[in-house]
Design a protein around this motif. Structure first.
Motif, PDB file in Angstrom:
ATOM      1  N   UNK A 284      36.618   9.725  60.326  1.00 31.58           N
ATOM      2  CA  UNK A 284      35.331   9.352  60.929  1.00 31.58           C
ATOM      3  C   UNK A 284      34.394  10.511  61.481  1.00 31.58           C
ATOM      4  N   UNK A 285      34.815  11.683  61.855  1.00 28.41           N
ATOM      5  CA  UNK A 285      33.987  12.868  62.034  1.00 28.41           C
ATOM      6  C   UNK A 285      33.083  13.258  60.985  1.00 28.41           C
ATOM      7  N   UNK A 286      33.825  13.228  59.705  1.00 35.51           N
ATOM      8  CA  UNK A 286      33.110  13.615  58.298  1.00 35.51           C
ATOM      9  C   UNK A 286      32.255  12.626  58.186  1.00 35.51           C
ATOM     10  N   UNK A 287      32.544  11.271  58.153  1.00 32.26           N
ATOM     11  CA  UNK A 287      31.619  10.099  57.983  1.00 32.26           C
ATOM     12  C   UNK A 287      30.208  10.352  58.656  1.00 32.26           C
ATOM     13  N   UNK A 288      30.416  10.378  59.914  1.00 36.47           N
ATOM     14  CA  UNK A 288      29.272  10.485  60.777  1.00 36.47           C
ATOM     15  C   UNK A 288      28.624  11.893  60.924  1.00 36.47           C
ATOM     16  N   UNK A 289      29.097  13.060  60.400  1.00 36.20           N
ATOM     17  CA  UNK A 289      28.709  14.288  60.431  1.00 36.20           C
ATOM     18  C   UNK A 289      27.983  14.948  59.395  1.00 36.20           C
ATOM     19  N   UNK A 290      28.501  14.551  58.190  1.00 37.61           N
ATOM     20  CA  UNK A 290      28.070  14.962  56.876  1.00 37.61           C
ATOM     21  C   UNK A 290      26.672  14.540  56.655  1.00 37.61           C
ATOM     22  N   UNK A 291      26.020  13.389  56.879  1.00 34.80           N
ATOM     23  CA  UNK A 291      24.578  13.305  56.774  1.00 34.80           C
ATOM     24  C   UNK A 291      23.718  14.194  57.376  1.00 34.80           C
ATOM     25  N   UNK A 292      24.199  14.836  58.545  1.00 39.50           N
ATOM     26  CA  UNK A 292      23.202  15.632  59.359  1.00 39.50           C
ATOM     27  C   UNK A 292      23.377  17.103  58.847  1.00 39.50           C
ATOM     28  N   UNK A 293      24.211  17.328  57.778  1.00 40.64           N
ATOM     29  CA  UNK A 293      24.287  18.624  57.430  1.00 40.64           C
ATOM     30  C   UNK A 293      23.211  18.867  56.441  1.00 40.64           C
ATOM     31  N   UNK A 294      22.569  20.210  56.409  1.00 42.87           N
ATOM     32  CA  UNK A 294      21.487  20.758  55.654  1.00 42.87           C
ATOM     33  C   UNK A 294      21.937  21.689  54.656  1.00 42.87           C
ATOM     34  N   UNK A 295      21.182  21.600  53.555  1.00 47.16           N
ATOM     35  CA  UNK A 295      21.451  22.468  52.256  1.00 47.16           C
ATOM     36  C   UNK A 295      20.120  22.925  51.561  1.00 47.16           C
ATOM     37  N   UNK A 296      19.780  24.338  51.677  1.00 45.58           N
ATOM     38  CA  UNK A 296      18.746  24.734  50.990  1.00 45.58           C
ATOM     39  C   UNK A 296      17.253  23.902  51.620  1.00 45.58           C
ATOM     40  N   UNK A 297      17.412  23.608  53.006  1.00 49.86           N
ATOM     41  CA  UNK A 297      16.180  22.956  53.267  1.00 49.86           C
ATOM     42  C   UNK A 297      16.202  21.373  53.088  1.00 49.86           C
ATOM     43  N   UNK A 298      17.183  20.743  52.780  1.00 45.66           N
ATOM     44  CA  UNK A 298      17.342  19.514  52.541  1.00 45.66           C
ATOM     45  C   UNK A 298      18.685  18.773  52.921  1.00 45.66           C
ATOM     46  N   UNK A 299      18.688  17.638  53.001  1.00 47.53           N
ATOM     47  CA  UNK A 299      19.983  17.023  53.564  1.00 47.53           C
ATOM     48  C   UNK A 299      21.075  17.265  52.547  1.00 47.53           C
TER      49      UNK A 299
END
Length: 468
Positions: A46-61
């Protein structure tokens, strides 16, 4: 008259049996090594499911399945529609992995990692926190509607709906920018489709995990029906040791069951009370069992209190129960593991050697060719260059395959990072060689990285020789 009434009662009986509503299951709380592992799995997944969309990479999601732009961003990897083969390979790998682990350890996926199990656990935790333990929940449902019952039921439903809506929001956040989605939803400026999908997946989460629960596993999930085809006598499953446990009967703690002609099972039914699908594992392996191992933890706790050895209910195999040797590597597991290794190796190899640029050449279909007098025969093409890299790149276009062939148009093509550039070009060939259909080859070379080049075959059309 009596015959008609009798046939009518039979029809009513059969109808009632076929469509009988299921009794509500109140799973009892239990602690143990397997339940701690399940809780850890729930928190991590659940932590991965809810947290992953908020991660950024090179200025994008970092993880974004951008359907309008037809790009799948997975951290540093960007997949295009031309990379559909990777999605197909991934789905095949997941299916074969499921078969492989099922042949090894039964429904391990169902008990610890299935989304239905994970979200159901979260909903049950909310229910337990508000309505109490198993006996308290059963008494609460039987009581008349009082102020205490109303606020508990209302608070539970409110938190369930809140969790379901947040789940729908997080799921949609994998397909649109989640930060923009949060602002749009908070300010009620989201589009109708955004609202629809958030509410749709929220409703699906509430219905599956809060309302139907174990009925999804028992009646809706096809995996429960065909799992037996992947089992054999060496598959690790949850089993009840009937030889050791039978006959059942109550007794005092520490007493020797052999003196009373009893087995180790004291018939406490605790293994049934903790089962989330409401089965009795002592009746043998059943398709409703999701291998959550709650009955193992419950039985082990009883064995500890009775000062009996653990393992009356345990993970075991049919061969082990009959004191026969266990075979880990057998034809079934060897075939599954071989296919899985081949698929994984193939997918990794394709990703490693995946070209960073795609070249598409499309001939003008409105006119096969144009006679432009002394200059020769002209063909028109549309060249599309897909730059898969994050950085802007410059490419030089050339063509081979016919003598005297001239390329007219932009030969130096600049493409922004993760973008597509389309340019029109034309080819002119002398009349002497522009006869019929000639195979040619477009070549694209990177100016910034000389090691990158791709080719694409096409055709150059001219008048037929016998008509000239």
């Amino acid at each position: 008259m009596g015959t008609k009434q009798g046939s009518k009662s039979v029809r009513q009986y059969e109808y009632g049996k076929l469509y009988r509503s299921e009794d509500k299951i109140y799973p009892r709380e239990i602690n143990g090594r397997f339940q701690r592992l399940r809780r850890l799995a729930v928190f991590v997944l659940l932590g991965l499911f809810y947290a992953v969309p908020w991660l950024t990479w090179n200025g994008r999601q970092a993880v974004l399945f951008d359907l309008p732009a037809r790009k799948f961003h997975i951290f540093s990897l960007t997949l295009w529609p031309q990379d559909f083969v990777y999605l197909a390979l991934l789905l095949i790998i997941l299916a074969v992995s499921l078969f492989f682990f099922t042949a090894l350890a039964g429904r391990l996926w169902c008990g610890f990692a299935c989304p239905q199990t994970v979200w159901t656990e979260a909903f049950v935790w909310i229910e337990q926190a508000i309505e109490g333990n198993r006996s308290q929940r059963m008494k609460l449902d039987k009581r008349p509607w009082t102020l205490d019952k109303i606020w508990r039921k209302t608070a539970k439903q409110f938190l369930w709906v809140l969790l379901a809506l947040f789940t729908g929001f997080a799921f949609v956040g994998y397909f649109v920018d989640i930060r923009e989605l949060a602002v749009h939803l908070a300010t009620f400026t989201a589009g109708p489709w955004e609202w629809f999908w958030v509410l749709f997946y929220g409703f699906a989460t509430y219905g599956n995990a809060g309302f139907m629960r174990e009925q999804v596993c028992k009646y809706m999930c096809p995996y429960a029906r065909f799992q037996s085809a992947m089992f054999d006598k060496d598959t690790l499953i949850i089993t009840y040791d009937e030889q050791r446990g039978e006959p059942r009967g109550a007794r005092r703690r520490g007493s020797d069951p052999a003196l009373k002609g009893l087995g180790d099972c004291i018939d406490c039914t605790l293994c049934v009370q903790v089962c989330p699908t409401g089965i009795d594992i002592r009746k043998g392996l059943q398709y409703e069992c999701i291998a959550c191992a709650a009955c193992i933890d419950a039985c082990d706790s009883v064995m500890d209190k009775m000062e009996y050895p653990r393992g009356l209910i345990r993970y075991s195999t049919e061969h082990s129960l009959h004191n026969e040797p266990y075979r880990l590597w057998r034809p079934r597991t060897l075939v599954y593991s071989g296919i899985l290794m081949l698929l994984v190796t193939g997918m990794v190899s394709l990703l490693v050697f995946r070209p960073p640029v795609i070249l598409d050449v499309i001939r003008d279909r409105n006119a096969l060719y144009r006679d432009i007098g002394r200059d020769g025969i002209e063909n028109s093409y549309t060249v599309r260059v897909v730059n898969k890299r994050n950085q802007a790149q410059s490419y030089r276009l050339s063509v081979t395959g016919m003598s005297g062939l001239q390329l007219r148009g932009d030969t130096l093509i600049d493409v922004a990072g993760e973008s597509v550039q389309t340019v029109p070009v034309s080819l002119v060939a002398p009349h002497a060689v522009a006869v019929g259909g000639n195979r040619i080859e477009f070549r694209l070379d990177s100016v910034d990285d000389p090691g990158i080049s791709v080719t694409e075959e096409s055709r150059f059309r001219g008048p037929n020789e016998d008509t000239r």
